[in-house]
Design a protein around this motif. Structure first.
Motif, short mmCIF file in Angstrom:
data_model
loop_
_atom_site.label_atom_id
_atom_site.label_comp_id
_atom_site.label_asym_id
_atom_site.label_seq_id
_atom_site.Cartn_x
_atom_site.Cartn_y
_atom_site.Cartn_z
N ASN A 256 -19.30 27.81 10.45
CA ASN A 256 -20.33 28.83 10.27
C ASN A 256 -21.54 28.45 11.11
OD1 ASN A 256 -21.89 26.92 8.64
ND2 ASN A 256 -20.38 27.34 7.02
N ALA A 257 -22.62 29.19 10.95
CA ALA A 257 -23.81 28.96 11.77
C ALA A 257 -24.44 27.60 11.50
CB ALA A 257 -24.84 30.07 11.53
N GLY A 258 -24.14 27.00 10.36
CA GLY A 258 -24.76 25.73 10.01
C GLY A 258 -23.94 24.51 10.33
N GLY A 259 -22.70 24.68 10.82
CA GLY A 259 -21.90 23.52 11.16
C GLY A 259 -20.41 23.80 11.19
N VAL A 260 -19.64 22.79 11.55
CA VAL A 260 -18.18 22.86 11.63
C VAL A 260 -17.62 21.63 10.94
CG1 VAL A 260 -16.19 22.75 13.18
CG2 VAL A 260 -18.12 24.23 13.75
N HIS A 261 -16.54 21.81 10.18
CA HIS A 261 -15.81 20.69 9.58
C HIS A 261 -14.41 20.64 10.19
CE1 HIS A 261 -19.03 21.18 6.64
NE2 HIS A 261 -18.72 19.99 6.16
N LEU A 262 -14.03 19.48 10.71
CA LEU A 262 -12.70 19.28 11.29
C LEU A 262 -11.95 18.21 10.53
CD1 LEU A 262 -14.48 20.26 13.94
CD2 LEU A 262 -12.45 19.49 15.15
N ARG A 263 -10.66 18.45 10.33
CA ARG A 263 -9.81 17.44 9.70
C ARG A 263 -8.98 16.76 10.78
NH1 ARG A 263 -7.77 20.17 5.66
NH2 ARG A 263 -9.29 19.32 4.19
N LEU A 264 -9.07 15.44 10.83
CA LEU A 264 -8.32 14.65 11.81
C LEU A 264 -6.90 14.41 11.31
CD1 LEU A 264 -11.04 11.98 12.73
CD2 LEU A 264 -10.63 14.21 13.77
N PRO A 265 -5.97 14.03 12.20
CA PRO A 265 -4.59 13.80 11.79
C PRO A 265 -4.45 12.75 10.70
CG PRO A 265 -4.69 14.01 14.16
CD PRO A 265 -6.11 13.99 13.68
N THR B 48 -12.12 14.03 7.23
CA THR B 48 -12.83 15.26 7.59
C THR B 48 -14.22 14.91 8.09
OG1 THR B 48 -11.63 16.58 5.96
CG2 THR B 48 -13.71 17.48 6.77
N LEU B 49 -14.55 15.40 9.28
CA LEU B 49 -15.85 15.13 9.88
C LEU B 49 -16.62 16.43 10.03
CD1 LEU B 49 -15.00 12.62 12.77
CD2 LEU B 49 -15.72 12.10 10.43
N ALA B 50 -17.91 16.39 9.68
CA ALA B 50 -18.79 17.53 9.88
C ALA B 50 -19.57 17.33 11.17
CB ALA B 50 -19.75 17.67 8.71
N ALA B 51 -19.84 18.44 11.88
CA ALA B 51 -20.63 18.40 13.10
C ALA B 51 -21.74 19.43 13.02
CB ALA B 51 -19.75 18.68 14.32
N SER B 52 -22.94 19.04 13.42
CA SER B 52 -24.10 19.94 13.36
C SER B 52 -24.12 20.84 14.60
CB SER B 52 -25.39 19.12 13.26
OG SER B 52 -25.40 18.35 12.10
N VAL B 53 -23.20 21.80 14.63
CA VAL B 53 -23.09 22.75 15.72
C VAL B 53 -22.97 24.15 15.14
CG1 VAL B 53 -21.97 21.06 17.24
CG2 VAL B 53 -20.57 22.58 15.83
N ASP B 54 -23.24 25.15 15.96
CA ASP B 54 -23.07 26.54 15.56
C ASP B 54 -21.61 26.90 15.68
OD1 ASP B 54 -23.00 29.29 15.28
OD2 ASP B 54 -24.81 29.65 16.46
N ALA C 11 -24.71 13.75 15.48
CA ALA C 11 -24.30 13.12 16.73
C ALA C 11 -22.93 13.60 17.21
CB ALA C 11 -24.28 11.60 16.57
N CYS C 12 -22.29 14.48 16.45
CA CYS C 12 -20.96 14.96 16.79
C CYS C 12 -21.02 16.25 17.61
CB CYS C 12 -20.13 15.20 15.53
SG CYS C 12 -19.72 13.69 14.62
N HIS C 13 -20.21 16.31 18.66
CA HIS C 13 -20.04 17.50 19.48
C HIS C 13 -18.70 18.13 19.14
CE1 HIS C 13 -23.22 16.11 22.45
NE2 HIS C 13 -22.92 14.99 21.82
N VAL C 14 -18.57 19.44 19.35
CA VAL C 14 -17.29 20.11 19.14
C VAL C 14 -16.97 20.95 20.37
CG1 VAL C 14 -15.99 21.77 17.75
CG2 VAL C 14 -17.55 20.17 16.63
N GLY D 21 -12.25 23.89 26.27
CA GLY D 21 -13.09 22.78 26.69
C GLY D 21 -14.57 23.07 26.65
N LEU D 22 -14.97 24.25 26.15
CA LEU D 22 -16.39 24.61 26.09
C LEU D 22 -17.04 24.04 24.84
CD1 LEU D 22 -16.18 28.35 27.24
CD2 LEU D 22 -16.71 26.33 28.62
N ALA D 23 -18.27 23.57 24.99
CA ALA D 23 -18.98 22.97 23.86
C ALA D 23 -19.59 24.06 22.98
CB ALA D 23 -20.09 22.06 24.37
N LEU D 24 -19.46 23.90 21.68
CA LEU D 24 -20.17 24.79 20.75
C LEU D 24 -21.64 24.41 20.75
CD1 LEU D 24 -17.20 25.26 19.93
CD2 LEU D 24 -17.98 25.40 17.56
N PRO D 25 -22.55 25.39 20.67
CA PRO D 25 -23.99 25.08 20.73
C PRO D 25 -24.40 24.12 19.62
CG PRO D 25 -23.61 27.45 20.91
CD PRO D 25 -22.30 26.83 20.51
N ARG D 26 -25.17 23.12 19.97
CA ARG D 26 -25.67 22.18 18.97
C ARG D 26 -26.92 22.74 18.31
NH1 ARG D 26 -25.99 16.27 20.90
NH2 ARG D 26 -25.24 15.87 18.80
N LEU D 27 -27.14 22.38 17.07
CA LEU D 27 -28.28 22.89 16.34
C LEU D 27 -29.57 22.27 16.87
CD1 LEU D 27 -26.83 22.94 12.72
CD2 LEU D 27 -26.73 24.70 14.49
#
Length: 388
Positions: free
Chosen positions: A259-268, A272-278, A361-364, A369-375
Protein backbone atom coordinates in the motif's frame (compact mmCIF):
# COMPACT_ATOMS: atom_id res chain seq x y z
CA UNK A 1 32.99 28.69 -17.98
CA UNK A 2 30.65 26.82 -20.33
CA UNK A 3 27.43 24.86 -20.12
CA UNK A 4 26.96 21.72 -22.22
CA UNK A 5 23.73 20.42 -23.72
CA UNK A 6 23.23 17.07 -25.45
CA UNK A 7 19.94 16.43 -27.22
CA UNK A 8 19.08 12.93 -28.43
CA UNK A 9 22.77 12.17 -29.07
CA UNK A 10 23.35 8.83 -30.79
CA UNK A 11 26.56 7.11 -31.88
CA UNK A 12 27.00 3.95 -33.93
CA UNK A 13 29.91 2.71 -35.99
CA UNK A 14 29.16 1.39 -39.46
CA UNK A 15 27.76 -2.12 -39.35
CA UNK A 16 27.64 -2.22 -35.54
CA UNK A 17 25.00 -1.64 -32.90
CA UNK A 18 24.73 1.66 -31.01
CA UNK A 19 27.56 2.64 -28.69
CA UNK A 20 25.72 5.67 -27.27
CA UNK A 21 21.96 5.94 -27.61
CA UNK A 22 19.46 8.75 -27.08
CA UNK A 23 21.46 10.76 -24.55
CA UNK A 24 19.67 13.87 -23.29
CA UNK A 25 21.77 15.74 -20.76
CA UNK A 26 22.35 19.24 -19.38
CA UNK A 27 25.65 20.09 -17.66
CA UNK A 28 25.70 23.49 -16.00
CA UNK A 29 28.59 25.94 -15.98
CA UNK A 30 30.93 25.35 -12.99
CA UNK A 31 29.56 21.82 -12.54
CA UNK A 32 31.76 18.75 -11.98
CA UNK A 33 29.99 15.97 -13.88
CA UNK A 34 31.17 12.35 -13.83
CA UNK A 35 30.33 9.83 -16.57
CA UNK A 36 30.25 6.50 -14.73
CA UNK A 37 29.63 2.95 -15.83
CA UNK A 38 31.15 -0.46 -16.55
CA UNK A 39 33.48 -1.15 -19.47
CA UNK A 40 31.69 -0.91 -22.81
CA UNK A 41 28.93 1.45 -21.68
CA UNK A 42 30.06 4.26 -24.03
CA UNK A 43 31.25 6.79 -21.45
CA UNK A 44 34.62 7.49 -23.12
CA UNK A 45 32.97 7.67 -26.54
CA UNK A 46 30.52 10.23 -25.19
CA UNK A 47 33.42 12.28 -23.79
CA UNK A 48 35.30 12.10 -27.09
CA UNK A 49 32.23 13.33 -28.96
CA UNK A 50 32.12 16.37 -26.67
CA UNK A 51 35.84 16.92 -27.33
CA UNK A 52 35.29 16.63 -31.09
CA UNK A 53 37.49 13.55 -31.43
CA UNK A 54 34.53 11.36 -32.47
CA UNK A 55 31.78 12.43 -34.89
CA UNK A 56 28.18 12.34 -33.69
CA UNK A 57 25.94 10.01 -35.70
CA UNK A 58 22.80 12.00 -34.86
CA UNK A 59 21.56 14.50 -32.30
CA UNK A 60 22.79 17.91 -31.17
CA UNK A 61 25.73 18.96 -29.02
CA UNK A 62 25.82 22.55 -27.79
CA UNK A 63 28.54 24.27 -25.76
CA UNK A 64 27.39 27.56 -24.24
CA UNK A 65 24.34 27.42 -26.49
CA UNK A 66 26.36 27.09 -29.72
CA UNK A 67 25.85 24.05 -31.93
CA UNK A 68 29.29 22.40 -32.23
CA UNK A 69 28.59 19.08 -34.01
CA UNK A 70 30.88 20.06 -36.87
CA UNK A 71 33.19 22.47 -35.03
CA UNK A 72 36.89 21.53 -34.96
CA UNK A 73 38.18 20.35 -31.53
CA UNK A 74 40.55 23.33 -31.30
CA UNK A 75 37.59 25.73 -31.58
CA UNK A 76 35.41 24.20 -28.86
CA UNK A 77 37.11 25.83 -25.85
CA UNK A 78 37.73 22.45 -24.19
CA UNK A 79 40.90 20.85 -22.84
CA UNK A 80 41.33 17.11 -22.42
CA UNK A 81 43.44 15.09 -19.98
CA UNK A 82 44.08 11.61 -21.38
CA UNK A 83 44.48 8.30 -19.56
CA UNK A 84 47.98 7.77 -20.99
CA UNK A 85 49.13 11.39 -20.32
CA UNK A 86 49.97 12.05 -24.04
CA UNK A 87 53.10 14.05 -23.19
CA UNK A 88 55.83 14.83 -25.71
CA UNK A 89 58.81 12.71 -24.54
CA UNK A 90 61.46 15.00 -26.08
CA UNK A 91 60.12 18.12 -24.35
CA UNK A 92 60.63 19.27 -20.77
CA UNK A 93 57.74 19.73 -18.36
CA UNK A 94 57.82 23.47 -19.07
CA UNK A 95 57.77 22.93 -22.85
CA UNK A 96 54.92 20.41 -22.62
CA UNK A 97 52.81 22.83 -20.61
CA UNK A 98 53.68 25.78 -22.87
CA UNK A 99 53.17 23.98 -26.19
CA UNK A 100 49.49 24.80 -26.80
CA UNK A 101 50.03 28.43 -25.78
CA UNK A 102 52.91 28.79 -28.24
CA UNK A 103 50.75 27.26 -30.97
CA UNK A 104 48.17 29.94 -30.16
CA UNK A 105 50.99 32.53 -30.54
CA UNK A 106 50.61 34.04 -27.07
CA UNK A 107 53.14 36.55 -25.82
CA UNK A 108 56.21 34.94 -24.24
CA UNK A 109 55.76 36.68 -20.91
CA UNK A 110 52.11 35.62 -20.74
CA UNK A 111 53.11 32.01 -21.50
CA UNK A 112 55.75 32.03 -18.77
CA UNK A 113 53.33 33.49 -16.22
CA UNK A 114 50.59 30.94 -17.00
CA UNK A 115 52.96 27.96 -16.96
CA UNK A 116 54.64 28.92 -13.70
CA UNK A 117 51.34 29.71 -12.02
CA UNK A 118 49.89 26.32 -13.00
CA UNK A 119 53.12 24.53 -12.04
CA UNK A 120 53.03 26.11 -8.58
CA UNK A 121 49.41 25.05 -8.00
CA UNK A 122 50.34 21.48 -9.00
CA UNK A 123 53.63 21.45 -7.05
CA UNK A 124 55.60 20.99 -10.27
CA UNK A 125 57.70 24.17 -10.12
CA UNK A 126 60.86 22.23 -9.14
CA UNK A 127 60.38 19.79 -12.06
CA UNK A 128 59.98 22.20 -14.97
CA UNK A 129 63.30 21.27 -16.63
CA UNK A 130 62.80 17.50 -16.43
CA UNK A 131 61.66 15.26 -19.30
CA UNK A 132 58.62 12.97 -18.85
CA UNK A 133 60.86 9.87 -18.62
CA UNK A 134 62.34 11.26 -15.39
CA UNK A 135 58.93 11.66 -13.74
CA UNK A 136 56.76 9.29 -11.73
CA UNK A 137 53.29 8.35 -12.97
CA UNK A 138 51.65 10.80 -10.59
CA UNK A 139 53.95 13.63 -11.70
CA UNK A 140 53.24 12.90 -15.38
CA UNK A 141 49.52 13.04 -14.71
CA UNK A 142 49.92 16.41 -12.98
CA UNK A 143 51.85 17.71 -16.00
CA UNK A 144 48.98 16.58 -18.25
CA UNK A 145 46.52 18.40 -15.97
CA UNK A 146 48.76 21.49 -15.95
CA UNK A 147 48.87 21.49 -19.74
CA UNK A 148 45.07 21.67 -19.71
CA UNK A 149 44.92 24.34 -16.99
CA UNK A 150 47.17 26.84 -18.80
CA UNK A 151 44.74 26.97 -21.70
CA UNK A 152 42.02 28.30 -19.36
CA UNK A 153 39.28 26.36 -21.18
CA UNK A 154 35.56 26.59 -20.55
CA UNK A 155 35.40 22.80 -20.07
CA UNK A 156 37.94 20.32 -18.67
CA UNK A 157 37.58 16.76 -19.97
CA UNK A 158 39.20 13.90 -18.01
CA UNK A 159 39.30 10.41 -19.58
CA UNK A 160 40.00 7.96 -16.72
CA UNK A 161 43.04 9.98 -15.63
CA UNK A 162 43.83 7.88 -12.54
CA UNK A 163 43.62 4.36 -13.95
CA UNK A 164 47.39 4.06 -14.50
CA UNK A 165 48.27 5.08 -10.93
CA UNK A 166 48.69 2.90 -7.87
CA UNK A 167 46.12 3.05 -5.06
CA UNK A 168 47.88 5.67 -2.92
CA UNK A 169 48.57 7.95 -5.88
CA UNK A 170 44.95 7.62 -7.08
CA UNK A 171 43.68 9.01 -3.78
CA UNK A 172 46.27 11.81 -3.74
CA UNK A 173 45.66 12.83 -7.36
CA UNK A 174 41.89 12.62 -6.95
CA UNK A 175 42.16 15.07 -4.07
CA UNK A 176 44.30 17.37 -6.23
CA UNK A 177 41.73 17.33 -9.04
CA UNK A 178 38.94 18.23 -6.61
CA UNK A 179 41.03 21.07 -5.16
CA UNK A 180 41.94 22.41 -8.59
CA UNK A 181 38.31 22.43 -9.70
CA UNK A 182 37.45 24.55 -6.67
CA UNK A 183 40.31 26.94 -7.41
CA UNK A 184 39.54 27.16 -11.14
CA UNK A 185 35.80 27.22 -10.54
CA UNK A 186 35.16 29.26 -13.68
CA UNK A 187 35.38 26.03 -15.74
CA UNK A 188 33.07 23.04 -15.99
CA UNK A 189 34.54 19.54 -15.74
CA UNK A 190 33.49 16.20 -17.21
CA UNK A 191 35.29 13.18 -15.79
CA UNK A 192 35.07 9.59 -17.05
CA UNK A 193 35.61 6.64 -14.72
CA UNK A 194 34.43 3.09 -14.04
CA UNK A 195 35.32 3.53 -10.35
CA UNK A 196 32.23 4.50 -8.37
CA UNK A 197 34.38 5.60 -5.41
CA UNK A 198 36.01 8.26 -7.61
CA UNK A 199 32.60 9.30 -8.89
CA UNK A 200 31.07 9.61 -5.42
CA UNK A 201 34.08 11.58 -4.13
CA UNK A 202 34.35 14.07 -7.01
CA UNK A 203 30.98 14.62 -8.62
CA UNK A 204 28.38 17.31 -8.30
CA UNK A 205 26.42 15.24 -10.81
CA UNK A 206 26.81 11.59 -11.82
CA UNK A 207 25.66 10.27 -15.20
CA UNK A 208 25.47 6.48 -14.88
CA UNK A 209 25.38 4.64 -18.22
CA UNK A 210 23.93 1.20 -18.89
CA UNK A 211 25.95 -1.83 -19.99
CA UNK A 212 25.30 -5.49 -19.41
CA UNK A 213 22.90 -8.27 -20.33
CA UNK A 214 20.22 -5.93 -21.74
CA UNK A 215 21.95 -4.86 -24.98
CA UNK A 216 18.98 -2.69 -25.97
CA UNK A 217 19.91 -0.35 -23.12
CA UNK A 218 23.70 -0.34 -23.55
CA UNK A 219 24.98 3.21 -23.98
CA UNK A 220 21.83 4.83 -22.60
CA UNK A 221 21.54 6.78 -19.35
CA UNK A 222 20.46 4.69 -16.37
CA UNK A 223 20.20 7.66 -13.97
CA UNK A 224 21.42 11.23 -13.53
CA UNK A 225 21.71 12.88 -10.13
CA UNK A 226 23.91 13.80 -7.22
CA UNK A 227 25.98 11.03 -5.62
CA UNK A 228 23.54 10.77 -2.71
CA UNK A 229 20.55 10.68 -5.10
CA UNK A 230 21.94 7.57 -6.76
CA UNK A 231 22.94 6.05 -3.42
CA UNK A 232 19.68 6.63 -1.53
CA UNK A 233 17.16 6.60 -4.38
CA UNK A 234 18.34 4.39 -7.26
CA UNK A 235 15.77 4.27 -10.04
CA UNK A 236 16.38 0.64 -10.91
CA UNK A 237 18.24 -2.46 -9.88
CA UNK A 238 21.20 -1.74 -12.20
CA UNK A 239 21.87 1.59 -10.46
CA UNK A 240 21.36 0.09 -7.00
CA UNK A 241 23.83 -2.71 -7.71
CA UNK A 242 26.47 -0.46 -9.28
CA UNK A 243 26.57 2.25 -6.62
CA UNK A 244 27.96 1.19 -3.24
CA UNK A 245 30.76 -1.08 -2.06
CA UNK A 246 30.21 -3.85 -1.19
CA UNK A 247 27.28 -3.96 -3.61
CA UNK A 248 23.67 -3.99 -2.48
CA UNK A 249 22.21 -7.33 -1.37
CA UNK A 250 19.25 -8.55 -3.47
CA UNK A 251 16.76 -11.14 -2.19
CA UNK A 252 13.74 -12.49 -4.07
CA UNK A 253 10.43 -12.73 -2.27
CA UNK A 254 6.65 -12.73 -2.62
CA UNK A 255 4.59 -9.62 -1.89
CA UNK A 256 2.15 -10.30 0.95
CA UNK A 257 1.01 -6.72 1.54
CA UNK A 258 1.42 -3.49 -0.47
CA UNK A 259 0.00 0.00 0.00
CA UNK A 260 1.04 3.65 0.07
CA UNK A 261 2.70 3.17 3.45
CA UNK A 262 4.94 0.21 2.64
CA UNK A 263 5.46 -3.28 1.23
CA UNK A 264 5.84 -6.61 3.04
CA UNK A 265 7.72 -9.43 1.30
CA UNK A 266 8.07 -13.03 2.40
CA UNK A 267 11.44 -14.63 1.66
CA UNK A 268 11.83 -18.32 0.72
CA UNK A 269 13.05 -19.06 4.24
CA UNK A 270 9.78 -17.79 5.72
CA UNK A 271 11.01 -14.42 7.01
CA UNK A 272 8.84 -11.39 6.28
CA UNK A 273 10.52 -8.03 5.71
CA UNK A 274 8.80 -4.65 5.56
CA UNK A 275 10.12 -1.87 3.32
CA UNK A 276 9.29 1.84 3.62
CA UNK A 277 8.31 2.30 -0.03
CA UNK A 278 5.15 3.29 -1.87
CA UNK A 279 3.65 -0.07 -2.81
CA UNK A 280 0.64 1.08 -4.80
CA UNK A 281 2.18 -0.01 -8.12
CA UNK A 282 2.72 -3.64 -7.10
CA UNK A 283 0.19 -6.37 -6.38
CA UNK A 284 0.07 -8.80 -3.43
CA UNK A 285 1.02 -12.27 -4.60
CA UNK A 286 3.52 -11.01 -7.18
CA UNK A 287 7.25 -11.65 -7.10
CA UNK A 288 9.62 -8.80 -6.25
CA UNK A 289 13.19 -8.19 -5.09
CA UNK A 290 14.13 -6.56 -1.85
CA UNK A 291 17.48 -4.76 -1.68
CA UNK A 292 19.48 -3.67 1.32
CA UNK A 293 22.99 -2.25 1.49
CA UNK A 294 25.59 -4.13 3.58
CA UNK A 295 26.18 -1.09 5.82
CA UNK A 296 22.49 -1.02 6.79
CA UNK A 297 22.44 -4.58 8.12
CA UNK A 298 23.20 -5.20 11.79
CA UNK A 299 23.41 -8.15 14.16
CA UNK A 300 19.94 -8.48 15.71
CA UNK A 301 19.82 -7.66 19.41
CA UNK A 302 18.03 -9.82 21.96
CA UNK A 303 14.28 -9.32 21.89
CA UNK A 304 14.10 -8.32 18.23
CA UNK A 305 11.50 -10.52 16.56
CA UNK A 306 10.82 -8.87 13.22
CA UNK A 307 12.85 -7.64 10.24
CA UNK A 308 15.23 -10.56 10.85
CA UNK A 309 17.15 -12.47 8.18
CA UNK A 310 18.40 -15.82 9.44
CA UNK A 311 21.56 -17.24 7.87
CA UNK A 312 24.88 -18.94 8.57
CA UNK A 313 28.22 -17.13 8.72
CA UNK A 314 30.39 -18.50 5.91
CA UNK A 315 33.22 -15.98 5.69
CA UNK A 316 34.54 -13.24 7.98
CA UNK A 317 36.77 -10.51 6.55
CA UNK A 318 38.27 -8.16 9.13
CA UNK A 319 39.68 -4.82 7.98
CA UNK A 320 40.23 -3.11 11.34
CA UNK A 321 37.64 -0.33 11.13
CA UNK A 322 34.98 -2.71 9.79
CA UNK A 323 34.18 -6.39 9.31
CA UNK A 324 32.51 -7.94 6.25
CA UNK A 325 30.26 -10.84 7.18
CA UNK A 326 29.27 -13.16 4.31
CA UNK A 327 26.23 -15.17 5.38
CA UNK A 328 24.47 -17.89 3.34
CA UNK A 329 20.88 -19.18 3.26
CA UNK A 330 20.48 -22.94 3.00
CA UNK A 331 16.87 -22.49 1.79
CA UNK A 332 17.93 -20.37 -1.19
CA UNK A 333 20.76 -22.45 -2.61
CA UNK A 334 23.74 -20.20 -3.24
CA UNK A 335 21.96 -17.00 -2.16
CA UNK A 336 23.78 -14.98 0.47
CA UNK A 337 24.10 -11.52 1.96
CA UNK A 338 27.07 -9.38 2.92
CA UNK A 339 26.86 -7.26 6.08
CA UNK A 340 29.31 -4.45 6.80
CA UNK A 341 29.67 -4.45 10.58
CA UNK A 342 31.89 -2.74 13.14
CA UNK A 343 35.50 -3.86 13.28
CA UNK A 344 35.24 -5.51 16.69
CA UNK A 345 31.96 -7.40 16.13
CA UNK A 346 31.81 -10.81 17.85
CA UNK A 347 30.88 -13.32 15.14
CA UNK A 348 32.32 -16.71 14.21
CA UNK A 349 32.45 -18.58 10.92
CA UNK A 350 30.06 -21.50 10.71
CA UNK A 351 27.67 -20.16 13.36
CA UNK A 352 24.06 -19.10 12.71
CA UNK A 353 23.48 -15.34 12.62
CA UNK A 354 20.37 -13.18 12.78
CA UNK A 355 20.64 -9.93 10.82
CA UNK A 356 18.35 -6.95 11.37
CA UNK A 357 17.17 -5.11 8.22
CA UNK A 358 15.50 -1.76 9.10
CA UNK A 359 12.38 -1.06 6.96
CA UNK A 360 13.55 2.47 6.08
CA UNK A 361 16.79 1.01 4.62
CA UNK A 362 15.07 -1.55 2.38
CA UNK A 363 14.50 -0.99 -1.35
CA UNK A 364 11.98 -2.90 -3.47
CA UNK A 365 12.30 -3.63 -7.20
CA UNK A 366 9.51 -4.98 -9.38
CA UNK A 367 9.93 -7.70 -12.01
CA UNK A 368 11.07 -5.09 -14.56
CA UNK A 369 13.88 -4.06 -12.23
CA UNK A 370 12.31 -0.67 -11.49
CA UNK A 371 12.54 0.69 -7.95
CA UNK A 372 9.36 1.48 -6.05
CA UNK A 373 9.41 5.09 -4.76
CA UNK A 374 10.86 5.37 -1.28
CA UNK A 375 8.96 7.30 1.36
CA UNK A 376 10.09 10.84 2.14
CA UNK A 377 12.60 11.72 4.85
CA UNK A 378 14.30 8.34 5.24
CA UNK A 379 17.92 9.26 4.39
CA UNK A 380 18.63 10.92 7.73
CA UNK A 381 17.25 7.88 9.58
CA UNK A 382 19.51 5.60 7.53
CA UNK A 383 22.59 7.62 8.47
CA UNK A 384 21.74 7.45 12.16
CA UNK A 385 21.01 3.71 12.01
CA UNK A 386 24.22 2.85 10.17
CA UNK A 387 26.31 4.48 12.91
CA UNK A 388 24.60 2.93 15.91
Amino acid sequence: MASISLRNVYKAYQGNSAVVRQVDLEIDAHEFCVFLGPSGCGKSTLLRMIAGLEPITSGELRIDGKLVNDVHPSKRNVAMVFQNYALYPHMSVYENMAFALRQAKLDGMAIDRKVRQAAASLQLDHLLERKPAALSGGQRQRVAIGRAIVREPGVFLFDEPLSNLDAALRVQTRTEIARLHREFHQASAIYVTHDQTEAMALADKIVLLHAGADMERDGSIAQVGSPLDLYHRPKNRFVAGFIGSPRMNFLRGKVVEANAGGVHLRLPGGETLAASVDGRSIQPGSEATIGIRPEHLAIAVSGTNNQIIGAQARLIERFGECTYLHAAFTEQGDAHVVAKLSGDVDVERGRPVALFAPPHACHVFDDNGLALPRLAGIERTEIVTSNV
